[in-house]
Enzyme design. Structure first.
Site, PDB file in Angstrom:
ATOM      1  N   GLU A 182       0.850  -1.204   0.000  1.00  0.00           N
ATOM      2  CA  GLU A 182       0.000   0.000   0.000  1.00  0.00           C
ATOM      3  C   GLU A 182       0.880   1.246   0.000  1.00  0.00           C
ATOM      4  OE1 GLU A 182      -2.538   1.730  -0.190  1.00  0.00           O
ATOM      5  OE2 GLU A 182      -4.350   0.526   0.011  1.00  0.00           O
TER       6      GLU A 182
ATOM      7  N   ASN B  12     -10.294   4.222   1.745  1.00  0.00           N
ATOM      8  CA  ASN B  12      -9.458   4.084   0.553  1.00  0.00           C
ATOM      9  C   ASN B  12      -9.704   5.247  -0.412  1.00  0.00           C
ATOM     10  OD1 ASN B  12      -7.607   1.802   0.362  1.00  0.00           O
ATOM     11  ND2 ASN B  12      -9.395   0.489   0.633  1.00  0.00           N
TER      12      ASN B  12
ATOM     13  N   ASP C 107     -10.206   0.436  -4.319  1.00  0.00           N
ATOM     14  CA  ASP C 107      -9.118   0.498  -3.342  1.00  0.00           C
ATOM     15  C   ASP C 107      -8.430   1.847  -3.491  1.00  0.00           C
ATOM     16  OD1 ASP C 107      -6.725  -0.249  -1.694  1.00  0.00           O
ATOM     17  OD2 ASP C 107      -7.684  -2.211  -1.753  1.00  0.00           O
TER      18      ASP C 107
END
Length: 278
Positions: free
Chosen positions: A13, A137, A187
């Site tokens: 991430e 997100n 996401d």
């Protein structure tokens, strides 16, 4: 498609191209690590996202705090707690805004419904913007600095909110892009220099580019299904990076958790810097 290196993240991430260092950074949240192509930093709790402050400093979001990280010495300076009164949540998606602030989303460590929130750090103040978030997100900012996007992934809706001159939300968020009909899970995301919205879709192995009006433009596929967050980098900001995850796979494939780079995919914005002090 070849990964940028041999690292496989449990939960990749927070990709970030540091414009002054010309260096790419990304996180393995569940591995408690920050990576670059030059070195790895390991922490004693989850870390998930960062914004650059100056050449040698990142603002880093962890599960319990925001801190300044000296990239040369590894030294840390705490800035403020982040939901430190509970061990049930952690930071997730985050990004610096055009006004010098930093938005960070939190979530339950077990993705408990409504356990998280979206916060903004701005010149020494941390303020909660939106609560009741399950999986934060897609925090991203349009090039004109007048609006921000975010999502609560299980809702499959990208929300958009106007910003005032100091970057605080002006009005209530509204649904800008609804993925429920297609069944895709949003996401991480980033806007490019033209105002197009590049969105990783968890479980679909792709990053999708939507126009400023929300219309589908193109999809870039990756050989790992859990694509988690895109970022633009490289000398001309034309390289599209994307993190992925091994989490969620009973038997991960060889490229699950890898980080990829697609050259000449578009032209990104220069990542904004964070102002630490008032």
């Amino acid at each position: 498609m070849t990964p940028i290196n041999d690292i496989r993240c449990t939960l990749g991430e927070g990709p970030l191209w540091h414009p002054e260092r010309a260096e790419f950074f990304w996180f393995d949240i569940l591995g408690c690590k920050l990576h670059s192509l030059k070195q790895t930093w390991t922490f004693d709790e989850y870390v998930s996202a960062a914004g650059w402050v100056d050449r040698n400093t990142l603002l880093v979001a962890s599960e319990s705090r925001l801190f300044a990280l000296d990239l040369e010495t590894g030294g840390q300076r705490d800035l403020c707690p982040l939901e430190a009164d509970t061990t049930a949540t952690r930071s997730n998606d985050g990004r610096a805004d055009p006004q010098g602030g930093f938005w960070i989303g939190t979530m339950g460590k077990r993705a408990e419904h409504g356990a998280g929130a979206i916060w903004r750090w701005y010149r020494g103040e941390l303020r909660k913007l939106f609560g009741g978030i399950s999986i934060s997100n897609a925090i991203s900012f349009a090039p004109d600095g007048r609006s921000a996007c975010f999502t609560d992934t299980p809702t499959r809706r990208i929300m958009r909110v106007g910003l005032d001159a100091q970057g605080w939300p002006a009005g209530a968020p509204e649904c800008w892009l609804d993925l429920n009909a297609d069944g895709y899970n949003p996401d991480g995301a980033v806007f490019d220099a033209a105002g197009n919205f590049w969105l990783a879709q968890w479980g679909a192995g792709r990053v999708v580019c939507y126009g400023p009006d929300g219309a589908f433009l193109r999809a870039v596929s990756f050989p790992a299904s859990h694509t988690s967050c895109p970022a633009f980098g490289g000398p001309d900001l034309t390289d599209l990076y994307c993190t992925t995850a091994r989490e969620g796979h009973d038997t991960p494939a060889p490229l699950d958790g890898a980080t990829f780079c697609v050259p000449d995919a578009g032209r990104g914005q220069r990542e904004h810097s964070v102002v630490l002090e008032a």
